[in-house]
Design a protein around this motif. Structure first.
Motif, PDB file in Angstrom:
ATOM      1  N   LEU A 191       0.820  -1.208   0.000  1.00 15.98           N
ATOM      2  CA  LEU A 191       0.000   0.000   0.000  1.00 15.98           C
ATOM      3  C   LEU A 191       0.854   1.258   0.000  1.00 15.98           C
ATOM      4  N   VAL A 192       1.924   1.266   0.772  1.00 17.01           N
ATOM      5  CA  VAL A 192       2.794   2.439   0.794  1.00 17.01           C
ATOM      6  C   VAL A 192       3.369   2.693  -0.594  1.00 17.01           C
ATOM      7  N   ALA A 193       3.845   1.625  -1.249  1.00 14.11           N
ATOM      8  CA  ALA A 193       4.407   1.788  -2.590  1.00 14.11           C
ATOM      9  C   ALA A 193       3.353   2.293  -3.578  1.00 14.11           C
ATOM     10  N   LEU A 194       2.132   1.752  -3.491  1.00 10.46           N
ATOM     11  CA  LEU A 194       1.069   2.190  -4.391  1.00 10.46           C
ATOM     12  C   LEU A 194       0.715   3.660  -4.168  1.00 10.46           C
ATOM     13  N   VAL A 195       0.602   4.054  -2.910  1.00 11.19           N
ATOM     14  CA  VAL A 195       0.227   5.438  -2.601  1.00 11.19           C
ATOM     15  C   VAL A 195       1.313   6.408  -3.051  1.00 11.19           C
ATOM     16  N   VAL A 196       2.574   6.070  -2.815  1.00 15.39           N
ATOM     17  CA  VAL A 196       3.662   6.951  -3.245  1.00 15.39           C
ATOM     18  C   VAL A 196       3.663   7.093  -4.759  1.00 15.39           C
ATOM     19  N   GLY A 197       3.470   5.984  -5.466  1.00 17.25           N
ATOM     20  CA  GLY A 197       3.401   6.072  -6.918  1.00 17.25           C
ATOM     21  C   GLY A 197       2.260   6.955  -7.393  1.00 17.25           C
ATOM     22  N   PHE A 198       1.111   6.854  -6.742  1.00 18.00           N
ATOM     23  CA  PHE A 198      -0.032   7.694  -7.110  1.00 18.00           C
ATOM     24  C   PHE A 198       0.279   9.173  -6.898  1.00 18.00           C
ATOM     25  N   THR A 199       0.972   9.507  -5.808  1.00 20.78           N
ATOM     26  CA  THR A 199       1.298  10.915  -5.560  1.00 20.78           C
ATOM     27  C   THR A 199       2.179  11.491  -6.660  1.00 20.78           C
ATOM     28  N   ARG A 200       3.047  10.660  -7.240  1.00 22.86           N
ATOM     29  CA  ARG A 200       3.899  11.170  -8.315  1.00 22.86           C
ATOM     30  C   ARG A 200       3.077  11.514  -9.556  1.00 22.86           C
ATOM     31  N   LEU A 201       2.033  10.741  -9.792  1.00 24.13           N
ATOM     32  CA  LEU A 201       1.137  11.043 -10.912  1.00 24.13           C
ATOM     33  C   LEU A 201       0.285  12.272 -10.614  1.00 24.13           C
ATOM     34  N   ALA A 202      -0.264  12.339  -9.395  1.00 24.65           N
ATOM     35  CA  ALA A 202      -1.152  13.445  -9.040  1.00 24.65           C
ATOM     36  C   ALA A 202      -0.416  14.775  -8.994  1.00 24.65           C
ATOM     37  N   LEU A 203       0.851  14.758  -8.611  1.00 27.79           N
ATOM     38  CA  LEU A 203       1.630  15.993  -8.573  1.00 27.79           C
ATOM     39  C   LEU A 203       2.137  16.404  -9.945  1.00 27.79           C
ATOM     40  N   GLY A 204       1.925  15.571 -10.955  1.00 23.66           N
ATOM     41  CA  GLY A 204       2.297  15.918 -12.314  1.00 23.66           C
ATOM     42  C   GLY A 204       3.769  15.863 -12.615  1.00 23.66           C
ATOM     43  N   VAL A 205       4.541  15.061 -11.882  1.00 26.06           N
ATOM     44  CA  VAL A 205       5.983  14.988 -12.109  1.00 26.06           C
ATOM     45  C   VAL A 205       6.397  13.687 -12.770  1.00 26.06           C
ATOM     46  N   HIS A 206       5.444  12.780 -13.032  1.00 24.59           N
ATOM     47  CA  HIS A 206       5.763  11.506 -13.692  1.00 24.59           C
ATOM     48  C   HIS A 206       4.599  11.039 -14.551  1.00 24.59           C
ATOM     49  N   PHE A 207       4.929  10.245 -15.558  1.00 24.94           N
ATOM     50  CA  PHE A 207       3.929   9.547 -16.361  1.00 24.94           C
ATOM     51  C   PHE A 207       3.575   8.221 -15.696  1.00 24.94           C
ATOM     52  N   VAL A 208       2.474   7.626 -16.158  1.00 20.22           N
ATOM     53  CA  VAL A 208       2.086   6.305 -15.638  1.00 20.22           C
ATOM     54  C   VAL A 208       3.174   5.281 -15.902  1.00 20.22           C
ATOM     55  N   SER A 209       3.743   5.300 -17.105  1.00 16.71           N
ATOM     56  CA  SER A 209       4.800   4.340 -17.439  1.00 16.71           C
ATOM     57  C   SER A 209       6.035   4.524 -16.569  1.00 16.71           C
ATOM     58  N   ASP A 210       6.320   5.752 -16.131  1.00 18.41           N
ATOM     59  CA  ASP A 210       7.446   5.984 -15.223  1.00 18.41           C
ATOM     60  C   ASP A 210       7.233   5.258 -13.898  1.00 18.41           C
ATOM     61  N   VAL A 211       6.030   5.409 -13.366  1.00 16.99           N
ATOM     62  CA  VAL A 211       5.721   4.806 -12.072  1.00 16.99           C
ATOM     63  C   VAL A 211       5.731   3.280 -12.166  1.00 16.99           C
TER      64      VAL A 211
END
Length: 527
Positions: A191-211
């Protein structure tokens, strides 16, 4: 060639060849699994990104645009996302890997400490290397809500760091907890890994493929180091049939957090009521003093003193002093308080094998924060009306100084732990730490015009009173009582507080001859 124990006989040649083939087969299988877990999906994503595969490119653009539209209009949500995303940052990873290694070394689990170090080094090398090799540009969103990092976008370093860091913690915790709790440990890490990955998408600093690439590559690295550790365990003859224990750590070598049978609170409910009573008394006292200073004493010598000192510090401002004041102020900033608190809690837990000092640290820090919030809201004193060198501070929370209170609380907790659990007359020299740091932080807060002198005095009063109360009710009364809680070493041996080979004094401290039961590691035979 491995040496056999004196009582063992050499296996027949055919049996030895069979065992060697079995070891080769298991190593090959583990390596293949590690490769399939992370490397293959990562390489596939990398090829698709470089080929600009239209379905993946469309997914990257649509998800980023939709999340940015939702997040950009909600400052509170942005603040939460920024705080959560730090769990996958380099600072969090360095802190977790360092404290984990220190904990394991204190407990004498050197092989597990080597696993943590190898995993951390692999993470530190793999993230920048893969980013540099691929060099993908960061996404461009319509309404940026976060600063765009300067390094490459593919793969997401935060996603990879979260998988490896919290996955490593989960692997170390699994053999030390009950079987029923092990699935929940795995779920928490995922869950921690999933949530951190989601924050990178929501903050607009990564693409889905990056995560996705960060998750896959992190899982692959963790699988490789886990497979290597399992081979090491098998080579040393360690095999277990425990479910959900990928490291195959025997019960006696597991990094158990605390010994059973230790009371966290010495008097249970009475301790809680006493702490609440003292907290109320401290809060009421500071509220009354704050209302007096901001009301009846505004035009007296106290008010004039406050304003005169702030003006004097304003005249002394210079580039060098400003840099020093800013640096000193970070000693009790939010990040430093979290880092020092975790360090104190982990080291104390490793040394004493008891949750009691951990509770002491948490109550000291969280209690100070709670008292500060209550008092500052009710007094609502406006900060000095001069040019301040800070940003983002609430204007009506000047009394008391939170930085001053935090400095006394956290470094006072450090001193209290050393005095309670160490031996020797010189242990009280640790009081120099809070005595020097707390006034230095207080002066820096006046220099930056974040507080009046009476604010920082109130903050130091709050921190001092609260940490003394917590130490009185939550810490043992003498070093000898704390020494009885020292953590067990490998194979159930309790490390002697004295030099190796000495027994008389260490035995007395462990309870021999006094009717106490000597402590031992979980899973080891009784003494």
């Amino acid at each position: 060639m491995n040496r056999l124990p004196p009582h063992a006989s050499a296996p027949p040649p055919e049996q030895e060849r069979t065992a060697g083939m079995g070891r080769f087969g298991s190593r090959a299988a583990l390596g293949l699994v590690a490769l399939l877990v992370g490397a293959v999906p990562f390489l596939l994503l990398m090829l698709l990104v470089q080929a600009n595969w239209s379905p993946l490119a469309s997914l990257d653009g649509e998800v980023g645009a939709e999340l940015n539209a939702v997040v950009s209009g909600n400052p509170t949500l942005v603040g939460v996302l920024r705080g959560v995303t730090d769990l996958g940052g380099n600072g969090a990873a360095i802190l977790v890997f360092t404290l984990t290694t220190v904990f394991l070394l204190i407990r004498g689990r050197r092989r597990l400490a080597a696993f943590a170090v190898a995993t951390g080094v692999g993470l530190a090398v793999l993230v920048p290397v893969t980013k540099a090799l691929i060099g993908r540009a960061r996404p461009v969103v319509e309404s940026p809500v976060s600063d765009i990092p300067s390094n490459a976008s593919f793969p997401s370093g935060h996603a990879m760091v979260s998988v490896v860091t919290f996955g490593m913690l989960a692997l170390l915790v699994l053999p030390a907890v009950r079987r029923r709790a092990r699935p929940w440990v795995v779920v928490a890490a995922v869950l921690v890994a999933l949530v951190v990955g989601f924050t990178r998408l929501a903050l607009g600093v990564h693409f889905v493929s990056d995560v996705l690439a960060g998750w896959f590559l992190g899982a692959g690295l963790l699988a490789v180091t886990t497979a290597a550790f399992r081979v090491w365990q098998h080579h040393l003859g360690h095999r277990t049939a425990e479910p959900l224990d990928p490291l195959e750590v025997e019960a006696r070598d597991a990094p158990h957090l605390a010994l059973p049978g230790r009371r966290v609170l010495p008097d249970g409910r009475r301790t809680v009521l006493a702490l609440l009573g003292w907290a109320t008394a401290i809060a009421v006292t500071l509220i009354v003093l704050g209302l007096l200073v901001t009301g009846a004493l505004t035009d007296t010598v106290v008010g004039r003193f406050d304003r005169a000192v702030v003006r004097t510090f304003l005249e002394w401002r210079g580039e060098t002093l400003t840099d020093v004041a800013t640096l000193v102020g970070t000693l009790s900033g939010t990040r430093m308080v979290i880092a020092v608190s975790l360090t104190l809690a982990v080291v104390a837990l490793a040394v004493t094998a008891s949750w009691r000092p951990v509770v002491f640290v948490l109550v000291s820090v969280l209690g100070e924060v709670g008292l500060y919030v209550v008092v500052s809201r009710l007094v609502d004193r406006v900060r000095p009306t001069v040019l301040d060198l800070t940003s983002g501070l609430p204007t009506g929370a000047s009394w008391p100084s939170g930085h001053s209170a935090a400095a006394v609380a956290i470094y006072g907790a450090l001193a209290a732990l050393v005095i309670a659990c160490a031996r020797g007359r010189r242990r009280r020299l640790v009081l120099v730490v809070p005595v020097l740091i707390a006034p230095a932080v207080s002066l820096s807060r006046i220099y930056t015009a974040a507080h009046y002198p009476t604010d920082v005095l109130a903050g130091m009063l709050l921190g001092t009173a609260w940490v003394l109360v917590c130490a009185h009710y939550l810490l043992p009364g003498s070093p000898s009582r704390c020494a009885t809680r020292r953590a067990p070493g490998p194979a159930g041996r309790t490390p002697c507080p004295d030099r190796p080979g000495s027994r008389s004094r260490g035995a007395r401290q462990l309870g021999h001859g006094s009717g106490r039961v000597p402590i031992r590691a979980a899973g080891s035979p009784p003494a």
